[in-house]
Design a protein around this motif. Structure first.
Motif, PDB file in Angstrom:
ATOM      1  N   ARG A 167       0.847  -1.097  -0.010  1.00 24.34           N
ATOM      2  CA  ARG A 167       0.008   0.151  -0.119  1.00 24.34           C
ATOM      3  C   ARG A 167       0.712   1.219   0.064  1.00 24.34           C
ATOM      4  NH1 ARG A 167      -5.447  -0.059   1.051  1.00 24.34           N
ATOM      5  NH2 ARG A 167      -5.273   1.707   2.124  1.00 24.34           N
ATOM      6  N   TRP A 168       2.073   1.202   0.476  1.00 22.78           N
ATOM      7  CA  TRP A 168       3.052   2.131   0.318  1.00 22.78           C
ATOM      8  C   TRP A 168       4.474   1.581  -0.007  1.00 22.78           C
ATOM      9  CZ3 TRP A 168       0.502   1.836   5.189  1.00 22.78           C
ATOM     10  CH2 TRP A 168       1.137   1.202   6.087  1.00 22.78           C
TER      11      TRP A 168
ATOM     12  N   ASP B  50      -0.721   6.001 -11.094  1.00 21.79           N
ATOM     13  CA  ASP B  50      -1.331   5.210 -10.163  1.00 21.79           C
ATOM     14  C   ASP B  50      -2.828   5.589 -10.331  1.00 21.79           C
ATOM     15  OD1 ASP B  50       0.732   3.537  -8.685  1.00 21.79           O
ATOM     16  OD2 ASP B  50       1.094   5.557  -7.605  1.00 21.79           O
TER      17      ASP B  50
ATOM     18  N   PHE C  31      -6.479   4.843  -8.552  1.00 18.06           N
ATOM     19  CA  PHE C  31      -6.706   4.044  -7.360  1.00 18.06           C
ATOM     20  C   PHE C  31      -8.182   4.748  -6.850  1.00 18.06           C
ATOM     21  CE2 PHE C  31      -3.724   7.459  -6.629  1.00 18.06           C
ATOM     22  CZ  PHE C  31      -4.348   7.811  -5.394  1.00 18.06           C
TER      23      PHE C  31
ATOM     24  N   ASP D 137      -8.649   4.340  -2.865  1.00 13.42           N
ATOM     25  CA  ASP D 137      -8.060   4.517  -1.752  1.00 13.42           C
ATOM     26  C   ASP D 137      -6.384   4.050  -1.687  1.00 13.42           C
ATOM     27  OD1 ASP D 137      -7.720   5.110   1.063  1.00 13.42           O
ATOM     28  OD2 ASP D 137      -8.697   3.241   1.654  1.00 13.42           O
ATOM     29  N   LEU D 138      -5.505   4.589  -1.410  1.00 11.68           N
ATOM     30  CA  LEU D 138      -4.164   4.415  -1.438  1.00 11.68           C
ATOM     31  C   LEU D 138      -3.414   5.475  -0.661  1.00 11.68           C
ATOM     32  CD1 LEU D 138      -2.157   2.272  -2.428  1.00 11.68           C
ATOM     33  CD2 LEU D 138      -1.833   3.464  -4.358  1.00 11.68           C
TER      34      LEU D 138
ATOM     35  N   ALA E 264       0.225   8.134  -1.784  1.00 11.37           N
ATOM     36  CA  ALA E 264       0.201   8.152  -3.582  1.00 11.37           C
ATOM     37  C   ALA E 264      -0.563   9.268  -4.171  1.00 11.37           C
ATOM     38  CB  ALA E 264      -0.656   6.852  -3.903  1.00 11.37           C
TER      39      ALA E 264
ATOM     40  N   CYS F 295      -6.896   9.587  -8.801  1.00  8.31           N
ATOM     41  CA  CYS F 295      -7.769   9.147  -7.518  1.00  8.31           C
ATOM     42  C   CYS F 295      -9.226   9.398  -7.636  1.00  8.31           C
ATOM     43  CB  CYS F 295      -7.394  10.027  -6.135  1.00  8.31           C
ATOM     44  SG  CYS F 295      -8.202   9.350  -4.701  1.00  8.31           S
TER      45      CYS F 295
ATOM     46  N   GLN G  22      -6.488  -0.145  -4.003  1.00  5.01           N
ATOM     47  CA  GLN G  22      -5.454   0.188  -4.506  1.00  5.01           C
ATOM     48  C   GLN G  22      -5.315   0.274  -5.988  1.00  5.01           C
ATOM     49  OE1 GLN G  22      -1.791  -1.471  -2.747  1.00  5.01           O
ATOM     50  NE2 GLN G  22      -3.154  -2.520  -1.291  1.00  5.01           N
TER      51      GLN G  22
ATOM     52  N   ARG H 120      -3.294  -4.034  -8.761  1.00  2.00           N
ATOM     53  CA  ARG H 120      -2.529  -3.901  -7.432  1.00  2.00           C
ATOM     54  C   ARG H 120      -3.693  -4.049  -6.164  1.00  2.00           C
ATOM     55  NH1 ARG H 120       0.654   1.502  -6.206  1.00  2.00           N
ATOM     56  NH2 ARG H 120       0.990   0.438  -4.162  1.00  2.00           N
ATOM     57  N   SER H 121      -5.025  -4.143  -6.866  1.00  2.00           N
ATOM     58  CA  SER H 121      -6.106  -4.359  -5.659  1.00  2.00           C
ATOM     59  C   SER H 121      -6.467  -5.654  -5.393  1.00  2.00           C
ATOM     60  CB  SER H 121      -7.622  -3.934  -6.512  1.00  2.00           C
ATOM     61  OG  SER H 121      -7.880  -4.877  -7.528  1.00  2.00           O
TER      62      SER H 121
END
Length: 360
Positions: A68-69, A214, A216, A218-219, A222, A226, A248, A264-265
């Protein structure tokens, strides 16, 4: 004191190993992850001994966060020996924490934010073995119907033609909303992103200028596109539930003209791209990509043979546009026959010079 803290960290890392059974690439049931881990235990402890304290801490943070990070690159020698067994360290840690059924390094791909990605083959004596700096190459899954149930298969590609309704949608609205607003590489971006909920586009087009982005809901820590910030919140309950599953999301990267997507989810994504089709196929396949997997969604060399917009049999197709649905599939073997019925989906509009989009 420091030795006891290190020992405690090693024990915690062993307990955090992945014990969820993954579907194997071959026939039959996958092996028991616990059995696989016990066989790897000597090599794993040899690897932990080779890690510096700061790298051991980085690995712990990466495993806790599940990517996640970004915790940075974790460097190790190319091989880790345990008795007669020699394994690349990245394979060893990916088996331990992500994919117990992983077999070889050839199934892995470095992500663009890892320093391995930018190194030439054979360069250096160490390699980053952060398991969340790697993705697994996808063997695309496509739904196949067995009676009233839907199952998945890795080898058979289901052809999902555009319906008359969807063809009308892209004839009338698609060319206005995408092709005419796509722009060109000279404008400073290599693609634009359009986010849709069913038939409604939410927010403005998002221009991508960096090599990767990215996308996403909720990340933490990042930046990028969004989706959680778009609009005032969906009123449709199905859309709300699907938005939460985006999590993610995915990483979209431009790699020397080819475009890759990394899921990446924690849920599958479904992808339609003309360059994923097997020419001269009728209709367009929809590929299911599992969490943690990467797939090349746009092949520049193959796209060069697709002039303008061409007909795949049931409607026009833009060879420089990719569509991705989050968590929900569509096509002949789903209740949703076309992507405009999916709650949350993304349109990737690739910038290419001198494209004239006119169906034959």
């Amino acid at each position: 004191m420091f030795r006891s803290r290190r020992s405690l960290l090693v024990r915690q890392l062993w307990k955090q190993r992945c014990i969820t059974s993954n579907r194997g690439q071959g026939e039959g049931a996958p092996p028991n992850p616990e059995d696989l881990h016990n066989a790897l235990r000597p090599a794993v402890h040899q690897l932990f001994k080779k890690l510096k304290d700061e790298h051991l801490w980085q690995l712990s943070e990466a495993v806790k966060s599940r990517g996640r990070w970004d915790c940075g690159c974790i460097w190790l020698p190319w091989e880790v020996r345990a008795g007669k067994q020699v394994l690349p360290p990245q394979v060893l840690l990916c088996r331990l924490y992500r994919w117990p059924d992983l077999r070889t390094n050839a199934e892995l791909k470095s992500l663009s934010h890892c320093q391995n990605f930018w190194r030439r083959s054979g360069e250096g004596t160490t390699i980053c073995c952060n398991p969340y700096h790697l993705s697994r190459l996808a063997a695309p899954e496509v739904a196949i119907s067995f009676g009233s149930k839907v199952k998945s298969c890795r080898t058979v590609l289901s052809r999902v033609p555009l319906t008359e309704e969807e063809s009308d949608f892209y004839n009338v609205r698609g060319l206005q909303d995408t092709t005419l607003s796509r722009g060109s590489i000279q404008d400073g971006h290599w693609c634009k992103l359009a986010y849709w909920e069913h038939r409604t586009r939410v927010g403005r087009l998002y221009s991508v200028t960096e090599p990767s982005v990215d996308i996403f809901h909720d990340l933490p820590k990042a930046s990028g596109f969004c989706l959680g910030f778009l609009g005032s919140g969906p009123s449709n309950e199905i859309v709300r539930r699907t938005r939460k599953k985006i999590g993610q999301g995915l990483v979209l990267s431009n790699e020397q003209g080819d475009v890759w997507v990394y899921n990446r989810s924690e849920h599958p994504i479904f992808i339609n791209s003309p360059t994923l089709a097997t020419a001269p196929a009728r209709g367009q396949p929809v590929h299911k990509v599992l969490p943690g997997f990467s797939i090349k969604v746009f092949d520049a060399e193959q796209a060069a043979h697709l002039l303008g917009c061409y007909d795949l049999g049931d409607g026009p197709c833009d060879p420089h546009s990719v569509r991705i649905s989050f968590a929900k599939g569509w096509g002949a073997y789903y209740s949703r026959q076309f992507i405009t019925s999916c709650p949350c989906w993304l349109e990737i509009l690739l910038s290419t010079p001198d494209i004239v989009c006119a169906p034959y």
